[in-house]
Design a protein around this motif. Structure first.
Motif, mmCIF file in Angstrom:
data_model
loop_
_atom_site.group_PDB
_atom_site.id
_atom_site.type_symbol
_atom_site.label_atom_id
_atom_site.label_comp_id
_atom_site.label_asym_id
_atom_site.label_seq_id
_atom_site.Cartn_x
_atom_site.Cartn_y
_atom_site.Cartn_z
ATOM 1 N N THR A 1 0.835 -1.199 0.000
ATOM 2 C CA THR A 1 0.000 0.000 0.000
ATOM 3 C C THR A 1 0.870 1.249 0.000
ATOM 4 O OG1 THR A 1 -1.698 -1.200 1.237
ATOM 5 C CG2 THR A 1 -1.861 1.194 1.205
ATOM 6 N N ARG A 2 1.965 1.230 0.765
ATOM 7 C CA ARG A 2 2.886 2.370 0.791
ATOM 8 C C ARG A 2 3.513 2.593 -0.582
ATOM 9 N NH1 ARG A 2 6.179 1.560 6.473
ATOM 10 N NH2 ARG A 2 4.495 2.301 7.822
ATOM 11 N N ALA A 3 3.895 1.493 -1.226
ATOM 12 C CA ALA A 3 4.499 1.615 -2.556
ATOM 13 C C ALA A 3 3.496 2.197 -3.554
ATOM 14 C CB ALA A 3 4.996 0.258 -3.025
ATOM 15 N N GLU A 4 2.236 1.710 -3.507
ATOM 16 C CA GLU A 4 1.202 2.232 -4.403
ATOM 17 C C GLU A 4 0.925 3.702 -4.120
ATOM 18 O OE1 GLU A 4 -2.165 -0.325 -3.905
ATOM 19 O OE2 GLU A 4 -1.206 -2.004 -4.938
ATOM 20 N N LEU A 5 0.891 4.042 -2.830
ATOM 21 C CA LEU A 5 0.661 5.425 -2.444
ATOM 22 C C LEU A 5 1.803 6.319 -2.934
ATOM 23 C CD1 LEU A 5 -1.154 7.409 -0.944
ATOM 24 C CD2 LEU A 5 0.096 6.867 1.138
ATOM 25 N N GLY A 6 3.020 5.818 -2.820
ATOM 26 C CA GLY A 6 4.176 6.573 -3.315
ATOM 27 C C GLY A 6 4.092 6.796 -4.819
ATOM 28 N N ASP A 7 3.680 5.752 -5.553
ATOM 29 C CA ASP A 7 3.520 5.894 -7.003
ATOM 30 C C ASP A 7 2.435 6.916 -7.336
ATOM 31 O OD1 ASP A 7 5.476 4.004 -7.339
ATOM 32 O OD2 ASP A 7 4.072 2.343 -7.701
ATOM 33 N N THR A 8 1.352 6.871 -6.552
ATOM 34 C CA THR A 8 0.247 7.812 -6.783
ATOM 35 C C THR A 8 0.696 9.240 -6.516
ATOM 36 O OG1 THR A 8 -1.320 6.107 -6.114
ATOM 37 C CG2 THR A 8 -2.131 8.365 -6.145
ATOM 38 N N VAL A 9 1.441 9.437 -5.451
ATOM 39 C CA VAL A 9 1.942 10.773 -5.118
ATOM 40 C C VAL A 9 2.887 11.265 -6.214
ATOM 41 C CG1 VAL A 9 3.388 12.063 -3.498
ATOM 42 C CG2 VAL A 9 1.609 10.542 -2.645
ATOM 43 N N GLU A 10 3.746 10.394 -6.712
ATOM 44 C CA GLU A 10 4.662 10.781 -7.789
ATOM 45 C C GLU A 10 3.897 11.156 -9.059
ATOM 46 O OE1 GLU A 10 7.568 7.773 -8.496
ATOM 47 O OE2 GLU A 10 8.387 7.889 -6.473
ATOM 48 N N ALA A 11 2.853 10.391 -9.368
ATOM 49 C CA ALA A 11 2.045 10.683 -10.546
ATOM 50 C C ALA A 11 1.348 12.030 -10.399
ATOM 51 C CB ALA A 11 1.032 9.576 -10.784
ATOM 52 N N LEU A 12 0.797 12.292 -9.215
ATOM 53 C CA LEU A 12 0.141 13.586 -8.975
ATOM 54 C C LEU A 12 1.139 14.730 -9.044
ATOM 55 C CD1 LEU A 12 -2.342 12.692 -6.109
ATOM 56 C CD2 LEU A 12 -2.903 13.293 -8.461
ATOM 57 N N ALA A 13 2.314 14.526 -8.491
ATOM 58 C CA ALA A 13 3.343 15.569 -8.540
ATOM 59 C C ALA A 13 3.756 15.839 -9.974
ATOM 60 C CB ALA A 13 4.544 15.148 -7.701
ATOM 61 N N ALA A 14 3.848 14.788 -10.785
ATOM 62 C CA ALA A 14 4.220 14.975 -12.189
ATOM 63 C C ALA A 14 3.141 15.746 -12.935
ATOM 64 C CB ALA A 14 4.468 13.623 -12.846
ATOM 65 N N LYS A 15 1.866 15.487 -12.602
ATOM 66 C CA LYS A 15 0.774 16.199 -13.269
ATOM 67 C C LYS A 15 0.723 17.665 -12.885
ATOM 68 C CE LYS A 15 -2.516 12.592 -14.375
ATOM 69 N NZ LYS A 15 -3.911 12.140 -14.240
ATOM 70 N N THR A 16 1.101 17.981 -11.682
ATOM 71 C CA THR A 16 1.041 19.373 -11.242
ATOM 72 C C THR A 16 2.277 20.164 -11.655
ATOM 73 O OG1 THR A 16 1.988 18.793 -9.094
ATOM 74 C CG2 THR A 16 -0.428 18.852 -9.271
#
Length: 122
Positions: free
Chosen positions: A8-23
């Motif tokens: 879950t932490r790894a998925e959350l980290g990937d999600t945060v990275e994806a959101l950061a890339a979009k912003t």
């Protein structure tokens, strides 16, 4: 249970990275510019090869036409016939449009003056 937490932490980290890339607008703009530049380079390369092919074909045709005098004489009447057809078609379209516009104008003006006066003040 710990494996699930780590996953879950790894998925959350990937999600945060994806959101950061979009912003990150600046990075996205650079990426888009790079993509456009790559596509333009590819299209330019294709255009260069096509131009080279057409130029080679044209050179061959010119060389053949120079050796065969009937080919040189046959081309201008064909071009002239096409030009005459285009001009005749254009004149025909213009004349038809003018006639239609004149007919419409005459139909509008054919009404009596009392009718137009009444239309104006209704």
């Amino acid at each position: 249970m710990r494996e699930e937490i780590e996953q879950t932490r790894a998925e959350l980290g990937d999600t945060v990275e994806a959101l950061a890339a979009k912003t990150d607008v600046k990075a996205r703009a650079k990426q888009a510019l790079g993509d456009v530049a790559d596509r333009t380079r590819q299209q330019l390369a294709v255009a260069k090869t096509r131009t080279a092919q057409v130029a080679g074909t044209s050179k061959q045709r010119v060389a053949e036409a120079g050796r065969n005098p009937t080919v040189r004489r046959a081309a201008p009447p064909t071009a002239a016939a096409v030009a005459v057809a285009v001009v005749a078609g254009t004149v025909l379209v213009v004349v038809q449009r003018r006639r239609a516009a004149t007919a419409a104008r005459n139909a509008r003006n054919a009404r009596s003056w009392p009718a137009t006066w009444l239309d104006r003040y209704r």
